[in-house]
Design an enzyme around this catalytic site. Structure first.
Site, PDB file in Angstrom:
ATOM      1  CB  ILE A  82      -0.922   0.020   1.239  1.00 41.95           C
ATOM      2  CG1 ILE A  82      -1.728  -1.286   1.345  1.00 41.95           C
ATOM      3  CG2 ILE A  82      -1.849   1.224   1.199  1.00 41.95           C
ATOM      4  CD1 ILE A  82      -2.342  -1.522   2.733  1.00 41.95           C
ATOM      5  CE  LYS A  83       4.446   4.822  -4.967  1.00 37.86           C
ATOM      6  NZ  LYS A  83       4.422   5.001  -6.429  1.00 37.86           N
ATOM      7  CB  VAL A  84       0.619   6.110   2.533  1.00 37.24           C
ATOM      8  CG1 VAL A  84      -0.423   5.019   2.709  1.00 37.24           C
ATOM      9  CG2 VAL A  84       1.885   5.768   3.319  1.00 37.24           C
TER      10      VAL A  84
END
Ligand code: E4P
Length: 216
Positions: A82-84
């Protein structure tokens, strides 16, 4: 050094993956736009093809909404990272995801200070953007070097994922410094093969071979 491909173009990923050159994939909202595909469909297709981490980016800016989006993205496949973004809310979401055992890629990192925070929040990967720093006349490669030193000083486990790679020299510099991963567009990875002396040497060999009149 691991090679991630920075694209949502499935056929470009397949070409490199078939050669064993893909350890993972990174996408972002701009790359999804460029692909013209639905984010869930294209990400699923990539995850089915590539066994390594595939980064899929949230677009909410507030932690609670980021967490909801991230959990949806994580359901696409077990190899989703998951890219934040590297904001306070992004770090909050990162901590929540990493505590639940999800891989997290903290993106849009432009300083060593930010990279320290990403490591403290349990990021699997931190993505410092080399090319965009170079664009504003700062030294992107130097940032990779600084983060490497700091992470090694404290044995931080977060992997340095050098991003916004524009040139073959960026990749070589990252390899010399010891970045854990580079993510680059397919064209940059493919251009690593080019050398003028290879072309010149091959041309000469083929000319000489023709003169022998032989066949293999
Ligand atoms: C990283 O994960 C990003 O997708 C990417 O490397 C950004 O690169 P750009 O600066 O060329 O857009």
């Amino acid at each position: 050094m691991k090679f991630f491909v920075d694209t949502a173009d499935v056929s470009a990923i397949k070409e490199l993956n078939d050669l064993g050159m893909v350890d993972g994939v990174t996408t972002n909202p701009s790359l999804i736009l460029k692909s013209g595909r639905d984010i869930v469909e294209v990400t699923k297709e990539i995850c089915d093809m590539v066994s390594g981490p595939v980064s899929a980016e949230v677009v909410a800016t507030e932690a609670k909404a980021m967490i909801a989006e991230g959990l949806k993205l994580a359901k696409i496949a077990p190899n989703i990272a998951i890219k934040v973004p590297l904001t306070w809310d992004g770090l909050t979401a990162c901590k929540a995801f990493s505590s639940e055992g999800h891989m997290v890629n903290v993106t849009l990192c432009f300083s060593a200070a930010q990279a320290i925070l990403a490591a403290k929040a349990g990021a699997t990967f931190v993505s410092p953007f080399i090319g965009r720093l170079d664009d504003i006349h700062m030294d992107g490669v130097e940032l990779i070097d600084d983060i490497r030193t700091i992470y090694d000083n404290y044995d931080y486990k977060t992997q340095i994922l050098a991003a916004s790679i524009r040139t073959v020299n960026h990749i070589i510099d990252c390899a010399k410094i010891g970045a854990d991963v580079i993510t680059a567009p397919p064209a940059v990875i493919k251009s690593m093969v080019n050398h003028v002396l290879t072309d010149k040497g091959l041309e000469q060999f083929l000319k000489d071979w023709a003169k022998t009149g032989q066949k293999i």
